[in-house]
Design an enzyme around this catalytic site. Structure first.
Site, PDB file in Angstrom:
ATOM      1  NE  ARG A  92       4.714   1.325   5.157  1.00 58.64           N
ATOM      2  CZ  ARG A  92       3.837   1.142   4.197  1.00 58.64           C
ATOM      3  NH1 ARG A  92       3.993   1.297   3.085  1.00 58.64           N
ATOM      4  NH2 ARG A  92       2.619   0.800   4.857  1.00 58.64           N
ATOM      5  CB  SER A 130       0.618  -0.070  -2.893  1.00 57.54           C
ATOM      6  OG  SER A 130       1.318  -1.434  -2.318  1.00 57.54           O
TER       7      SER A 130
END
Ligand code: ADP
Length: 166
Positions: A92, A130
């Site tokens: 990311r 998450s």
């Protein structure tokens, strides 16, 4: 036959995970999504639940060369045991880099025959993790659009009481 593993906690699987899994399935002959068992870490779904959800996600996405398994030891040992030559990681922002860099070099030391391959996140999922999804749910928000349809129902049912120590 190029076999890759996609290791992670997948607690729960997000659209960011699915994107990396789908792209891996296009590059490698076989992909094994490896659900890690991390004792002591707070979790929302048990390993068994995460595996069941991932299997549904993969079925819905029609990924015929992807299967799901779990591991509790080293990623490289899991890779070796399944004759995988590659570990795929999603990257990311810069925040992922330092940890993944250290992990990739450690894995290279432990298993020089295994390559770590990084895939850059898709623009629309670059913020997605998450833990963010968990926070949204625990504070009463709706995770629609962040997780695959198969995960959405079970995720909505989870409440603060659903987080347990593994
Ligand atoms: P998280 O960091 O969301 O808790 P995991 O530990 O389950 O997720 O991560 C498994 C793998 O998926 C890691 O390689 C991680 O970098 C990658 N990943 C997770 N979310 C994304 C995303 N939104 N885009 C790209 N890769 C991701």
């Amino acid at each position: 036959m190029a076999i890759a593993i996609c290791p992670g906690s997948f607690d729960p699987a997000t659209n960011g995970h699915l994107d990396i899994i789908q792209r891996s399935a296009q590059v490698f002959d076989e992909v094994i999504v490896a659900v890690g068992h991390n004792p002591g870490k707070k979790h929302l779904f048990t390993v068994e639940e995460r595996i069941t959800l991932l299997k549904q996600v993969i079925k819905e996405a029609h990924l015929h060369n992807v299967r799901v398994d779990h591991f509790s030891g080293l990623q490289v040992e899991f890779a070796r045991a399944h004759k995988a030559q590659v570990i795929v990681k999603g990257l990311r922002a810069i925040s992922d880099f330092e940890y993944e860099f250290q992990m990739a070099l450690t894995n290279k030391h432990l298993a020089p025959e295994i390559e770590t391959v990084f895939m850059m996140t898709a623009n629309e999922y670059s913020f997605l993790s998450s833990s963010m999804v968990k926070e949204i749910v625990l504070f009463g928000g709706d995770p629609e659009g962040l997780v695959p349809p198969a995960v959405l129902g079970p995720l909505r049912k989870k409440t603060k009481a659903g987080v347990e120590d593994e």
